[in-house]
Design a protein around this motif. Structure first.
Motif, PDB file in Angstrom:
ATOM      1  N   MET A  16     -35.243   4.168  23.934  1.00  0.00           N
ATOM      2  CA  MET A  16     -34.122   5.880  23.427  1.00  0.00           C
ATOM      3  C   MET A  16     -33.109   5.471  23.061  1.00  0.00           C
ATOM      4  SD  MET A  16     -32.906   8.333  26.554  1.00  0.00           S
ATOM      5  CE  MET A  16     -31.732  10.204  25.968  1.00  0.00           C
ATOM      6  N   ILE A  17     -32.533   4.132  23.640  1.00  0.00           N
ATOM      7  CA  ILE A  17     -31.260   3.479  22.888  1.00  0.00           C
ATOM      8  C   ILE A  17     -31.357   1.979  22.470  1.00  0.00           C
ATOM      9  CG2 ILE A  17     -28.404   2.890  23.414  1.00  0.00           C
ATOM     10  CD1 ILE A  17     -28.694   5.815  25.129  1.00  0.00           C
ATOM     11  N   GLU A  18     -31.119   1.600  21.919  1.00  0.00           N
ATOM     12  CA  GLU A  18     -31.302   0.525  21.410  1.00  0.00           C
ATOM     13  C   GLU A  18     -29.653  -0.128  20.738  1.00  0.00           C
ATOM     14  OE1 GLU A  18     -33.964  -2.914  19.160  1.00  0.00           O
ATOM     15  OE2 GLU A  18     -34.567  -0.449  18.929  1.00  0.00           O
ATOM     16  N   ALA A  19     -29.362  -1.083  20.605  1.00  0.00           N
ATOM     17  CA  ALA A  19     -28.234  -1.863  19.686  1.00  0.00           C
ATOM     18  C   ALA A  19     -28.857  -3.936  19.378  1.00  0.00           C
ATOM     19  CB  ALA A  19     -27.234  -1.999  21.123  1.00  0.00           C
ATOM     20  N   ARG A  20     -28.142  -3.807  18.226  1.00  0.00           N
ATOM     21  CA  ARG A  20     -28.676  -4.628  17.728  1.00  0.00           C
ATOM     22  C   ARG A  20     -27.261  -5.363  17.045  1.00  0.00           C
ATOM     23  NH1 ARG A  20     -33.252  -1.903  13.908  1.00  0.00           N
ATOM     24  NH2 ARG A  20     -34.343  -1.330  15.564  1.00  0.00           N
ATOM     25  N   ASN A  21     -27.266  -6.489  17.318  1.00  0.00           N
ATOM     26  CA  ASN A  21     -26.111  -7.537  16.962  1.00  0.00           C
ATOM     27  C   ASN A  21     -24.825  -6.549  17.018  1.00  0.00           C
ATOM     28  OD1 ASN A  21     -24.820  -9.853  16.488  1.00  0.00           O
ATOM     29  ND2 ASN A  21     -25.257  -9.337  14.586  1.00  0.00           N
ATOM     30  N   LEU A  22     -24.637  -5.666  18.385  1.00  0.00           N
ATOM     31  CA  LEU A  22     -23.210  -4.529  17.871  1.00  0.00           C
ATOM     32  C   LEU A  22     -22.359  -5.375  18.470  1.00  0.00           C
ATOM     33  CD1 LEU A  22     -22.010  -1.769  17.750  1.00  0.00           C
ATOM     34  CD2 LEU A  22     -22.779  -1.611  20.661  1.00  0.00           C
ATOM     35  N   TRP A  23     -20.704  -5.116  17.262  1.00  0.00           N
ATOM     36  CA  TRP A  23     -19.317  -5.672  17.604  1.00  0.00           C
ATOM     37  C   TRP A  23     -18.600  -4.186  17.369  1.00  0.00           C
ATOM     38  CZ3 TRP A  23     -17.984 -11.739  17.059  1.00  0.00           C
ATOM     39  CH2 TRP A  23     -18.902 -11.805  17.226  1.00  0.00           C
ATOM     40  N   LYS A  24     -17.224  -4.534  18.209  1.00  0.00           N
ATOM     41  CA  LYS A  24     -16.588  -3.783  17.966  1.00  0.00           C
ATOM     42  C   LYS A  24     -15.324  -4.365  17.947  1.00  0.00           C
ATOM     43  CE  LYS A  24     -14.274   0.103  18.035  1.00  0.00           C
ATOM     44  NZ  LYS A  24     -14.309   1.327  16.903  1.00  0.00           N
ATOM     45  N   LYS A  25     -14.216  -4.061  16.739  1.00  0.00           N
ATOM     46  CA  LYS A  25     -12.797  -4.226  16.580  1.00  0.00           C
ATOM     47  C   LYS A  25     -12.239  -3.797  16.527  1.00  0.00           C
ATOM     48  CE  LYS A  25     -15.696  -8.985  14.448  1.00  0.00           C
ATOM     49  NZ  LYS A  25     -15.260  -9.469  13.528  1.00  0.00           N
ATOM     50  N   TYR A  26     -10.874  -4.451  16.293  1.00  0.00           N
ATOM     51  CA  TYR A  26      -9.569  -2.998  16.381  1.00  0.00           C
ATOM     52  C   TYR A  26      -8.929  -4.248  15.312  1.00  0.00           C
ATOM     53  CZ  TYR A  26     -11.821   0.343  19.607  1.00  0.00           C
ATOM     54  OH  TYR A  26     -12.000   1.100  20.702  1.00  0.00           O
ATOM     55  N   LEU A  37     -16.024  -6.006  22.418  1.00  0.00           N
ATOM     56  CA  LEU A  37     -17.219  -6.441  22.342  1.00  0.00           C
ATOM     57  C   LEU A  37     -18.133  -7.425  21.216  1.00  0.00           C
ATOM     58  CD1 LEU A  37     -18.185  -2.832  23.676  1.00  0.00           C
ATOM     59  CD2 LEU A  37     -17.843  -5.108  24.675  1.00  0.00           C
ATOM     60  N   GLU A  38     -18.515  -8.219  21.836  1.00  0.00           N
ATOM     61  CA  GLU A  38     -19.660  -9.139  20.383  1.00  0.00           C
ATOM     62  C   GLU A  38     -20.775  -9.025  21.608  1.00  0.00           C
ATOM     63  OE1 GLU A  38     -18.872 -13.669  21.260  1.00  0.00           O
ATOM     64  OE2 GLU A  38     -16.816 -12.676  20.939  1.00  0.00           O
ATOM     65  N   ARG A  39     -22.210  -9.040  19.771  1.00  0.00           N
ATOM     66  CA  ARG A  39     -23.633  -9.899  20.258  1.00  0.00           C
ATOM     67  C   ARG A  39     -23.783  -8.976  21.265  1.00  0.00           C
ATOM     68  NH1 ARG A  39     -22.725 -16.448  20.437  1.00  0.00           N
ATOM     69  NH2 ARG A  39     -20.990 -15.586  22.008  1.00  0.00           N
ATOM     70  N   VAL A  40     -23.684  -7.216  20.956  1.00  0.00           N
ATOM     71  CA  VAL A  40     -24.684  -6.646  22.207  1.00  0.00           C
ATOM     72  C   VAL A  40     -26.136  -6.596  21.331  1.00  0.00           C
ATOM     73  CG1 VAL A  40     -24.286  -4.508  23.674  1.00  0.00           C
ATOM     74  CG2 VAL A  40     -21.906  -5.918  23.000  1.00  0.00           C
ATOM     75  N   ASN A  41     -26.769  -6.966  22.363  1.00  0.00           N
ATOM     76  CA  ASN A  41     -28.642  -6.266  22.164  1.00  0.00           C
ATOM     77  C   ASN A  41     -28.618  -6.249  23.632  1.00  0.00           C
ATOM     78  OD1 ASN A  41     -28.148  -7.811  19.436  1.00  0.00           O
ATOM     79  ND2 ASN A  41     -27.623  -9.826  20.325  1.00  0.00           N
ATOM     80  N   VAL A  60     -23.458  -6.439  33.382  1.00  0.00           N
ATOM     81  CA  VAL A  60     -22.190  -6.654  33.292  1.00  0.00           C
ATOM     82  C   VAL A  60     -21.556  -6.842  32.432  1.00  0.00           C
ATOM     83  CG1 VAL A  60     -20.492  -8.963  34.856  1.00  0.00           C
ATOM     84  CG2 VAL A  60     -22.622  -8.170  35.779  1.00  0.00           C
ATOM     85  N   PHE A  61     -20.512  -6.954  31.989  1.00  0.00           N
ATOM     86  CA  PHE A  61     -19.950  -6.850  30.243  1.00  0.00           C
ATOM     87  C   PHE A  61     -18.402  -8.402  31.007  1.00  0.00           C
ATOM     88  CE2 PHE A  61     -21.553  -2.852  29.417  1.00  0.00           C
ATOM     89  CZ  PHE A  61     -21.582  -3.021  27.936  1.00  0.00           C
ATOM     90  N   ASP A  62     -18.846  -9.360  30.321  1.00  0.00           N
ATOM     91  CA  ASP A  62     -17.686 -10.591  30.326  1.00  0.00           C
ATOM     92  C   ASP A  62     -17.588 -11.095  29.419  1.00  0.00           C
ATOM     93  OD1 ASP A  62     -16.690 -12.439  32.287  1.00  0.00           O
ATOM     94  OD2 ASP A  62     -17.989 -13.178  33.005  1.00  0.00           O
ATOM     95  N   LYS A  63     -16.597 -11.730  28.534  1.00  0.00           N
ATOM     96  CA  LYS A  63     -16.606 -13.206  27.668  1.00  0.00           C
ATOM     97  C   LYS A  63     -16.994 -14.140  28.149  1.00  0.00           C
ATOM     98  CE  LYS A  63     -12.402 -10.962  26.390  1.00  0.00           C
ATOM     99  NZ  LYS A  63     -11.372 -11.301  25.268  1.00  0.00           N
TER     100      LYS A  63
END
Length: 258
Positions: free
Chosen positions: A1-11, A17-21, A211-214
């Motif tokens: 239903m949902i897929e993320a491929r090498n997702l990044w978010k910058k301001y 967010l970086e490299r979310v798959n 878990v979202f973490d650096k």
């Protein structure tokens, strides 16, 4: 239903967010945990369509997530997202009106009668039928969140986004809300994404825990690196050692961020 491929978010120069798959199947209940500022709510807003993708892809049914909210995605925030000048029933009916593509969102005739009947049925589902004529200021915190959930469900969304919806509630009321959300998830066959700061809540409600973490840190440039999903676990298979590892990692990140 949902897929993320090498997702990044910058301001600007700040990486959130970086490299979310990831891949999510319909009907899953995903709980998101992590330290403050690690991008959990940002990810929810990207699913909602209020935050654009900086790079990579975020797909819904194989297509990019629309760049605006839609009736297929309902959301409930920690702060009560209700209209104080409207009654409980009017609040839920307003959600139907705002989903219509006209200038005012006003409902008339058969559309208004249908919205009223649907709103009354939802208020019965969330335990607020007795309060349909009351205003939000007359409701308890738990009742206001029940109202916000009814608003979110009126459009029959396939996806329900919950952004720390129970953080301001007392423990006893939170337990009641847990039961309500689990019942509605099963009844409406929803796919749920819920941000929580409470790891135990995440274990109890979700079928899958993120878990979202650096994984990268630079004390001289704290915004140079973003968070990613460091744990993606079926809740029923989390053992004590893994729980200890998650607690340790989150404590480390919180210390490094201070």
């Amino acid at each position: 239903m949902i897929e993320a491929r090498n997702l990044w978010k910058k301001y600007g120069d700040k990486v959130v967010l970086e490299r979310v798959n990831l891949r999510v199947e319909e009907g899953e209940f995903i709980t998101l945990v992590g330290t403050s500022g690690c991008g959990k709510s940002t990810f929810l807003n990207m699913l909602l369509g209020t935050e654009p993708v900086s790079s990579g892809e975020l797909l819904l049914h194989g297509k990019p997530v629309p760049g605006e909210p839609g009736p297929d995605r309902g959301i409930v925030f920690q702060q009560y997202s209700v209209f104080p000048h409207m009654t409980v029933l009017q609040n839920v009916m307003a959600a139907r009106g705002f989903s219509r593509r006209n200038l005012t969102g006003a409902l008339f005739g058969s559309a208004r009668r249908a919205a009223r009947e649907e709103a009354l049925a939802l208020l019965e589902e969330v335990g607020l039928s007795h309060a349909q004529g009351q205003y939000p200021a007359e409701l308890s915190g738990g009742m206001r969140q029940r109202l916000a959930i009814a608003q979110a469900l009126l459009g029959r969304p396939g996806i329900l986004l919950l952004d720390e919806p129970f953080g301001a509630l007392d423990p006893g009321i939170r337990a009641d809300m847990h039961d309500l959300v689990l019942r509605l998830w099963r009844q409406y066959r929803l796919t749920v994404f819920m941000v929580t700061h409470d790891l135990k809540e995440g274990f109890y409600l979700g079928t899958r825990l993120w878990v979202f973490d650096k994984t990268r840190h630079d004390p001289q440039a704290p915004d140079a690196y973003g968070a990613t999903i460091t744990y993606d676990l079926p809740v029923g298979k989390i053992d004590r050692d893994t729980l200890s590892d998650i607690d340790r990692d989150l404590a480390r990140t919180a210390t490094e961020t201070e």
